[in-house]
Design a protein around this motif. Structure first.
Motif, short mmCIF file in Angstrom:
data_model
loop_
_atom_site.label_atom_id
_atom_site.label_comp_id
_atom_site.label_asym_id
_atom_site.label_seq_id
_atom_site.Cartn_x
_atom_site.Cartn_y
_atom_site.Cartn_z
N HIS A 1 63.24 7.06 -41.95
CA HIS A 1 61.85 7.32 -42.34
C HIS A 1 61.36 8.55 -41.55
O HIS A 1 61.39 8.55 -40.33
CB HIS A 1 61.01 6.08 -42.02
N ASP B 1 58.16 11.21 -41.00
CA ASP B 1 56.72 11.49 -41.17
C ASP B 1 56.43 12.83 -40.51
O ASP B 1 57.00 13.16 -39.49
CB ASP B 1 55.87 10.42 -40.48
N VAL B 2 55.56 13.47 -41.18
CA VAL B 2 55.07 14.74 -40.57
C VAL B 2 53.69 14.41 -40.04
O VAL B 2 52.79 14.05 -40.79
CB VAL B 2 55.03 15.87 -41.61
N VAL B 3 53.51 14.60 -38.81
CA VAL B 3 52.21 14.34 -38.20
C VAL B 3 51.59 15.70 -37.87
O VAL B 3 52.21 16.57 -37.25
CB VAL B 3 52.39 13.51 -36.92
N THR B 4 50.41 15.89 -38.36
CA THR B 4 49.72 17.14 -38.11
C THR B 4 48.77 17.02 -36.99
O THR B 4 48.17 16.11 -36.61
CB THR B 4 48.98 17.64 -39.32
N ARG C 1 47.63 23.58 -33.67
CA ARG C 1 48.45 22.38 -33.59
C ARG C 1 49.70 22.56 -34.39
O ARG C 1 49.63 22.96 -35.55
CB ARG C 1 47.69 21.23 -34.17
N PRO D 1 52.81 21.01 -36.34
CA PRO D 1 53.12 19.72 -36.92
C PRO D 1 54.39 19.12 -36.28
O PRO D 1 55.31 19.87 -35.95
CB PRO D 1 53.34 20.02 -38.39
N GLN D 2 54.36 17.90 -36.18
CA GLN D 2 55.49 17.20 -35.55
C GLN D 2 56.16 16.30 -36.59
O GLN D 2 55.50 15.71 -37.44
CB GLN D 2 54.99 16.30 -34.43
N LEU D 3 57.40 16.28 -36.41
CA LEU D 3 58.18 15.39 -37.29
C LEU D 3 58.43 14.07 -36.54
O LEU D 3 58.90 14.08 -35.40
CB LEU D 3 59.54 16.00 -37.61
N LEU D 4 58.11 13.09 -37.19
CA LEU D 4 58.33 11.77 -36.58
C LEU D 4 59.43 11.09 -37.42
O LEU D 4 59.26 10.84 -38.60
CB LEU D 4 57.05 10.95 -36.63
N GLU E 1 61.95 8.03 -37.84
CA GLU E 1 62.21 6.63 -37.47
C GLU E 1 63.46 6.19 -38.24
O GLU E 1 63.49 6.22 -39.45
CB GLU E 1 61.02 5.79 -37.93
#
Length: 184
Positions: free
Chosen positions: A179, A181-184, A2, A4-7, A9
């Motif tokens: 804002h 967020d790093v979503v793993t 997977r 990681p995705q940067l979210l 906002e």
């Protein structure tokens, strides 16, 4: 695997703008005006007409004379009669002085002294035409106007100005944000 995705906002900043409009109020009070019209003055002068009627000659011709004129006329007539008598007596005396030349001088003088001269009369107008003297001077009416200019007094009033300045209010209604967020 997977990744990681940067979210991310993000919110943008929002501004709240409110305005108060400017207010301008102008009132013009009326001017105070007084007008006074002085009355005109009129001066009238009159030279009255004059009518003169002189009837003294007409009254004298009908023998209605003033007592002083009657006395004056009688004195004048008596003086002329006296002069005629002196002339007649002088002439008759000269004739009597020369009686030796012949002729009937005494009889001729007696006849001339006893007869009155013949009366002469013709048509006569009493009083004579144009014996009444009439004189007329026309009158005059003189009018003098004095006209006065009107008295005008103007008291102007300046305009009354009320001004309320407008305003622009700028506030931040929403702040910007980021804002992540790093979503793993």
């Amino acid at each position: 695997m997977r990744i990681p995705q940067l979210l991310i906002e993000a919110t943008f900043a929002k501004l709240a703008i409110s305005t108060e409009p400017a207010q301008l109020e102008i009132t013009q009070p009326p001017a105070e005006i007084t007008i006074e019209q002085p009355k005109p003055e009129l001066e009238i002068s009159v030279n009255r007409p004059r009518l003169t009627i002189d009837q003294s000659q007409a009254w004298a011709e009908v023998n209605l004379k003033h007592v002083f004129r009657l006395i004056e006329d009688a004195a004048k007539e008596g003086y002329e009669t006296w002069l005629d008598y002196v002339a007649t007596v002088s002439m008759q005396g000269d004739e009597l002085m020369k009686i030796e030349n012949g002729g009937d001088v005494i009889a001729e003088q007696a006849q001339a002294n006893s007869e009155s001269p013949p009366l002469e009369f013709n048509i006569g107008f009493v009083p004579s035409p144009f014996s009444v003297k009439i004189d007329y001077e026309p009158g005059k009416l003189i009018m003098d106007w004095k006209i006065h200019q009107p008295l005008i007094d103007v008291k102007p009033h300046p305009p009354i100005i009320h001004y309320k300045q407008g305003a622009v209010h700028i506030d931040v209604a929403q702040r910007n944000s980021l804002h992540i967020d790093v979503v793993t």
